[in-house]
Scaffold this active site. Structure first.
Site, PDB file in Angstrom:
ATOM      1  N   GLY A 183      38.390  42.390  46.574  1.00  0.00           N
ATOM      2  CA  GLY A 183      38.385  41.398  45.502  1.00  0.00           C
ATOM      3  C   GLY A 183      37.951  40.045  46.022  1.00  0.00           C
ATOM      4  O   GLY A 183      37.933  39.794  47.232  1.00  0.00           O
ATOM      5  N   GLY A 241      38.124  32.285  43.237  1.00  0.00           N
ATOM      6  CA  GLY A 241      38.064  30.881  43.601  1.00  0.00           C
ATOM      7  C   GLY A 241      38.853  30.526  44.834  1.00  0.00           C
ATOM      8  O   GLY A 241      38.578  29.521  45.487  1.00  0.00           O
ATOM      9  N   GLY A 251      39.182  32.599  47.491  1.00  0.00           N
ATOM     10  CA  GLY A 251      38.625  33.266  48.653  1.00  0.00           C
ATOM     11  C   GLY A 251      38.416  34.740  48.390  1.00  0.00           C
ATOM     12  O   GLY A 251      38.155  35.155  47.272  1.00  0.00           O
ATOM     13  N   LYS A 303      44.474  38.027  52.025  1.00  0.00           N
ATOM     14  CA  LYS A 303      43.669  37.063  51.271  1.00  0.00           C
ATOM     15  C   LYS A 303      43.225  35.929  52.200  1.00  0.00           C
ATOM     16  O   LYS A 303      44.060  35.183  52.719  1.00  0.00           O
ATOM     17  CB  LYS A 303      44.499  36.515  50.115  1.00  0.00           C
ATOM     18  CG  LYS A 303      43.785  35.571  49.198  1.00  0.00           C
ATOM     19  CD  LYS A 303      44.667  35.246  47.998  1.00  0.00           C
ATOM     20  CE  LYS A 303      44.973  36.487  47.204  1.00  0.00           C
ATOM     21  NZ  LYS A 303      45.762  36.198  45.980  1.00  0.00           N
ATOM     22  N   ASP A 363      46.196  30.666  35.228  1.00  0.00           N
ATOM     23  CA  ASP A 363      45.039  31.572  35.198  1.00  0.00           C
ATOM     24  C   ASP A 363      45.490  33.001  34.899  1.00  0.00           C
ATOM     25  O   ASP A 363      45.186  33.939  35.640  1.00  0.00           O
ATOM     26  CB  ASP A 363      44.285  31.514  36.529  1.00  0.00           C
ATOM     27  CG  ASP A 363      42.881  32.090  36.423  1.00  0.00           C
ATOM     28  OD1 ASP A 363      42.404  32.255  35.284  1.00  0.00           O
ATOM     29  OD2 ASP A 363      42.276  32.387  37.463  1.00  0.00           O
TER      30      ASP A 363
END
Length: 866
Positions: A516, A519, A521, A537, A632
């Site tokens: 994946g 925004g 990273g 991540k 978000d």
């Protein structure tokens, strides 16, 4: 005369018929003993429904300890005992008089009673819920067993704040044990000899609904609940499968369990703590507990330098017989043993943990020597744990429990157990241990040199470790990464596990398996040395000014635990590298499952995802002291685990954006789909912004397609389900702004038109209506009209009635729908005319005028990675 004869007959023959069990009531001048009711296993009174019995009972069939008990008949489980600390023999008896209940041994000595009551007793009642109640002349309760719980509560019983359950010593000895389950004003706790070892709020199955003060705990057919607001508000809940009978019990081992009836057996539904090695004395004093990898059962052994104790209490003692474990001082023991003894420490090694570390306030900014000094001379201190990464010192006080062996810990946490050197330790037979004669004199000479040598060795070890870390980082081209700022940052309380960059690089196979991006990273799949799969991540464009700010935010995120939130396992902050390590979600993100070409999500799965997401957001908004707004919410940030359990990702990460990225959140005029109208008007952003986004996600769950997209012919809503009716939300080309179409179908009551066609007939109109009405309430234009997420959860669960959407606050969807259709038509025309992308953007903007709500910046550009 007739009445007198009846009285005499009743009086003289009462003992002869008292061996017959009664239903619901018995009256004063009643006596019961085990021998009197031996044919009925001591039972003298049954509840009207036959579910419970009052009995003079001998648990496990032994013949020495008899108790007045309330027993659940089907499972034979004891739910209450009167004289648990004062058992009687089979010849003992219970008397019911107008003064109350009294229990006597065979010699007539009083062992237990209900003490002085305010009114005279008229009757003793056993209710259908298992409550033993003393009633006065007006049938009012003057004493209840429910108000004096032992180790169990049942349906209908309340455990009030300040009250507690105490475990039994064994299955046949019901005496009060060392473990307590206590309700406080905010939580439910497990304690061992006054030390906390578990909290309900930390359990992954527990969901916090509100911040009300807790009044009591109760269980019902749907789960376990902490109630506030005098019973009107659920503060914390553990939802369980529907059951007509369940109990909550503090079991013999010290685990809090919720059990439900299955046939004639009680099956465990909930367990706290799940890891039995976190039970303080599971392996005795200083015993080493390791969880069996296949059965998850505790395996007991002894740490290095210790051997199994030969006494009946078990546990471990120092292998050197000249060493002994101190006893913590209290009101009866002032620690005189320490004043006459030399103290030392036995090192436990790395990979060890202790139950109290999660609940203890550490001492900050101390080195190992200072940590030991805090313990030395303190008669209440029995050992220490030192975290070299954060310079935190944890002191083990009052009672020494078992040590936890953990393969998930790094090499930062080191434990030491205090011992007394030169103390004569007696074996289990009472003979002296091997004591070194003359040791105190030698010690006076040797200890200064030993202490100095120890300090030198510790200094060398610290220097060597620092250089190893520095060398490892130099290999990465980051020679200055271990700065003073790094060391200061580790003083922040609550940081999760720290990983080294090269370890995560190895775990992800040099960051090859990308799963994946967004925004924040890119996300990679990784496998840790213990074979645990994780999502790693890599954060790019870090925006916060100092590393301390990064550590603070990581500590906040790492301490958020909820079953519907993705768990942060750890982090890496090395040089310029910033990585977060999350639990791995094997079914990926919701958008891939919902909008992909794989098997269709069934309606119940969609509903469970909606409810789980709502619970997660409710916890972020109101389940913590510090409110967190996600900013978000969308299918890409809702991850799925086995059985389609939904977990929200990327919560709390907006503060990690750099100024350029964060401006997307403050000036972005909407992304197709999820951003609330207040983003367009520069109004204040609140938790109601997340509510709007959730409403949009709910509509996508209903339809199985993006709200702002052109449906394919096979899945088109307009034309395939509309029955030929016209809708302003569509055009001749089949373009649909689905939220507007949902509003129109709601106005017409045609809810099945909105369901994913792939579901065919496997969903009802009522089921679709429920989600659509909740969704439309969530997307009201005015934030104040939107429900909060706690209310949304209540409406989905059925505990709160569904409300009607306010039409006047949904008219903006008609404007959005027209603009979407116009922009989509222009986009299609541009494709046919081969207009370049930058020309297309200008054309679209000129059409929409001042309205820029459908900017062609994709939602992926402002999303966090998955």
């Amino acid at each position: 005369m007739g009445s007198f004869l009846f009285f005499l007959t009743s009086f003289f023959f009462y003992p002869l018929i008292s061996g017959i069990s009664f239903s619901e009531f018995v009256y004063p001048n009643f006596t019961a003993s085990y021998l009197q009711f031996v044919d009925d296993s001591g039972a003298f009174l049954f509840s009207p429904n036959g579910a419970f019995k009052a009995s003079i009972y001998n648990p496990e069939g032994q013949q020495t300890n008899f108790y007045l008990c309330i027993i659940h008949v089907a499972s034979n489980a004891i739910i209450w005992s009167a004289n648990r600390n004062d058992p009687i023999s089979k010849s003992g008896k219970m008397d019911l008089t107008r003064e109350g209940i009294s229990i006597f041994d065979e010699n007539g000595n009083l062992k237990w009673s209900t003490l002085k009551l305010q009114e005279a007793v008229y009757a003793l009642q056993l209710t259908e819920m298992g409550n033993l109640v003393l009633l006065d002349q007006s049938n009012a309760s003057i004493w209840e067993s429910f108000h004096h719980p032992t180790d169990t509560i049942v349906l209908g019983q309340h455990l009030h704040a300040g009250a507690m359950l105490s475990n039994a010593v064994s299955g046949y000895n019901l005496s009060t044990g060392d473990y307590k389950f206590m309700i406080t004003s905010s939580d439910a706790l497990l304690l061992w000899r006054g030390q906390i070892y578990w909290k309900l709020s930390m359990d992954t199955q527990a969901y916090m609904n509100s911040n009300y003060v807790v009044n009591y705990m109760a269980i019902n057919k749907t789960g376990l609940y902490l109630f506030g607001g005098n019973g009107s508000v659920v503060v914390t809940q553990v939802s369980l499968s529907l059951s007509n009978f369940r109990i909550a019990k503090l079991d013999l081992s010290g685990q809090f369990t919720v059990l439900s009836l299955s046939g004639n057996d009680l099956k465990k539904e909930f367990l706290g703590p799940v890891d039995s090695c976190r039970i303080p004395s599971i392996c005795g004093t200083a015993g080493l507990c390791t969880a069996d990898s296949t059965t998850n059962t505790p395996v007991c052994s002894c740490p290095a330098g210790f051997s199994a104790a030969s006494n009946s209490k078990g546990g471990c003692l120092p292998s050197d017989a000249s060493h002994s474990l101190p006893v913590a001082c209290d009101s009866t023991n002032n620690g005189s043993q320490l004043n006459s003894s030399v103290e030392s420490y036995l090192r436990l090694g790395y990979g060890m943990n202790y139950f109290s570390l999660l609940f203890s306030e550490p001492r900050y900014d101390v080195d190992l020597s200072a940590c030991q000094n805090l313990c030395s001379g303190d008669c209440s201190c029995l050992g220490i744990f030192y975290d070299s990464a954060s310079a935190h010192c944890y002191v083990l006080e009052s009672e020494l429990g078992s040590i936890i062996s953990s393969n998930t810990l790094g090499n930062d946490l080191l434990g030491y157990i205090k011992v007394l050197v030169g103390q004569r330790r007696r074996s289990s037979t009472g003979s002296p241990g091997n004591q070194r004669k003359g040791f105190p004199v030698v010690a006076l000479v040797l200890l200064p040199f030993t202490g100095f040598s120890l300090l030198v060795v510790l200094g060398l070890l610290w220097w060597r470790r620092s250089n190893i870390i520095m060398l490892r980082e130099i290999k990465l081209g980051q020679p200055n990464s271990l700065s003073l700022e790094d060391l200061e940052a580790f003083n922040i309380l609550g940081l999760p596990q720290r990983f080294y960059y090269e370890d995560l690089k190895a775990a992800t196979d040099n960051f090859k398996n990308r799963i994946g991006s967004g925004g924040f990273g890119t996300v990679y799949k990784g496998i840790l040395p213990d074979k645990t799969m994780v999502a790693v991540k890599k954060i790019t464009n870090l925006g916060i000014q100092g590393k301390n700010e990064f550590f603070t935010e990581v500590a906040i995120i790492g301490n958020i635990h909820h079953v519907n939130l993705v768990k942060l396992r750890g982090f890496c902050a090395q040089g310029q590298q910033r990585l977060l390590v999350y639990e791995y979600m094997n079914r990926g993100s919701l958008d891939r499952t919902l909008f992909g070409n794989g098997p269709v999500l069934e309606w119940q799965e969609r509903f469970d995802i909606a409810l789980g997401t709502a619970r997660g957001l409710a916890y972020l908004h109101s389940g913590r002291e510090q409110k967190i707004i996600h900013c978000d919410v969308k299918p890409e940030n809702i991850l799925l685990q086995d059985h389609f359990q939904a977990k929200i990702s990327d919560f709390g990460l907006s503060k990690l954006l750099n100024p350029e990225q964060s401006s997307l959140f403050t000036t972005m005029r909407g992304t197709r789909g999820y951003l609330a109208p207040e983003w367009l008007t520069n109004s204040a952003i609140s938790e109601k912004t997340d509510v709007y986004s959730f409403g949009m996600v709910l509509l996508e769950l209903v339809s199985g397609r993006k709200n702002c997209s052109v449906p394919s012919q096979s899945r088109s809503v307009v034309g395939s389900n509309s029955g030929g009716g016209n809708s302003s939300s569509s055009s001749g080309s089949g373009l649909v702004y689905f939220p507007l179409f949902a509003l129109e179908m709601h106005e017409q009551g045609r809810y099945l038109e909105l369901a994913d066609p792939r579901l065919e007939s496997r969903v009802t109109s009522e089921e679709v209506e429920k989600l659509v009405r909740v969704a439309l309430c969530c997307v009201h234009e005015e934030p104040a009209l939107r429900p909060n997420m706690v209310t949304v959860v209540g409406m989905l669960e059925g505990g709160i009635p569904l409300t009607q959407p306010r039409m006047e606050s949904l008219n903006f969807l008609r404007f959005y729908g027209r603009r979407f259709t116009e922009a989509s038509m222009i986009e299609e025309q541009d494709k046919q005319s081969n207009i370049m992308p930058h020309q297309h953007a200008v054309t679209a903007t000129s059409i929409t005028g001042s309205f820029t709500g459908f900017s062609y910046i994709s939602s992926q550009q402002i999303s966090g990675p998955r």
